[in-house]
Scaffold this motif. Structure first.
Motif, mmCIF file in Angstrom:
data_model
loop_
_atom_site.group_PDB
_atom_site.id
_atom_site.type_symbol
_atom_site.label_atom_id
_atom_site.label_comp_id
_atom_site.label_asym_id
_atom_site.label_seq_id
_atom_site.Cartn_x
_atom_site.Cartn_y
_atom_site.Cartn_z
ATOM 1 N N ALA A 144 -30.008 45.152 31.648
ATOM 2 C CA ALA A 144 -30.033 43.944 31.921
ATOM 3 C C ALA A 144 -29.466 43.701 33.449
ATOM 4 O O ALA A 144 -29.954 43.023 34.480
ATOM 5 C CB ALA A 144 -29.738 42.830 30.891
ATOM 6 N N THR A 145 -28.322 44.366 33.524
ATOM 7 C CA THR A 145 -27.251 44.199 34.597
ATOM 8 C C THR A 145 -26.995 45.679 35.104
ATOM 9 O O THR A 145 -26.942 46.256 34.348
ATOM 10 C CB THR A 145 -26.188 43.378 34.370
ATOM 11 N N THR A 146 -26.746 45.717 36.550
ATOM 12 C CA THR A 146 -26.231 46.852 37.147
ATOM 13 C C THR A 146 -24.838 46.958 36.972
ATOM 14 O O THR A 146 -23.914 46.137 37.201
ATOM 15 C CB THR A 146 -26.904 47.247 38.257
#
Length: 146
Positions: free
Chosen positions: A75-77
Motif C-alpha cells: 500500500a505504501t512505498t
C-alpha cells in the motif's frame, strides 16, 4: 348460428350430464398429499437454484482474485529503498580462482576449515574416521600454590 340438430353436439351434452352425475369431490387427504408434494418440489428447486448461484459466485470470485498473495503491491512505498541482493553481486561471474598466497574464504592458510567466532581449540578436527571435538573446559587449578 348453430344447427339445432347436430349429432355430435347432442352426444357431448349426454356425456357431460352422465359425468356430472357420477363425479365426486376429491378427499381432503389426497389434496393435502398433492400440496405437500408440490411444496417439496418447490423447496428442492429453490435449494438447487441457491447452490448454483453460490457456486457461480464462488467461481467468479476465485477467477477475479489474484493467484498468490505475493503478487500484491504494498500500500505504501518504503522511504529508503533497500538494495536488492542481486544488485550487490558483481556483473560478471567469477571465472578466476583467488591467488595462491591468499587462503580461500572459510579456510585457513593450511587449508583447514575455519569457523567464525571459535578459537582454534574449539574447531572440529577432521583427521581420522570419526570426527572428534577437543574440549574447551578449563583445567582445575590449585589455588593454594598461589
Amino acid at each position: 348460428m348453430s344447427e339445432p340438430h347436430d349429432p355430435l353436439r347432442s352426444l357431448f351434452k349426454e356425456a357431460a350430464t352422465a359425468g356430472q352425475s357420477r363425479a365426486l369431490f376429491a378427499p381432503p387427504s389426497f389434496i393435502t398429499e398433492r400440496g405437500e408434494r408440490v411444496h417439496r418440489r418447490r423447496i428442492v428447486a429453490l435449494a438447487v437454484g441457491a447452490c448454483l448461484v453460490f457456486s457461480g459466485a464462488g467461481a467468479a470470485a476465485a477467477s477475479l482474485l489474484p493467484a498468490s498473495p505475493d503478487a500484491s503491491v504494498p500500500a505504501t512505498t518504503p522511504a529508503t529503498p533497500r538494495p536488492s541482493p542481486a544488485s550487490s553481486l558483481p556483473d560478471s561471474p567469477r571465472t578466476s580462482s583467488p591467488p595462491a598466497s591468499l587462503p580461500s574464504p572459510g579456510r585457513s592458510a593450511s587449508g583447514a576449515p575455519t569457523f567464525p567466532g571459535r578459537s582454534a581449540s574449539e574447531t572440529p578436527t577432521l583427521s581420522g574416521s570419526s570426527p572428534s571435538r577437543s574440549s574447551n573446559t578449563p583445567t582445575p587449578t590449585d589455588s593454594s600454590s598461589g
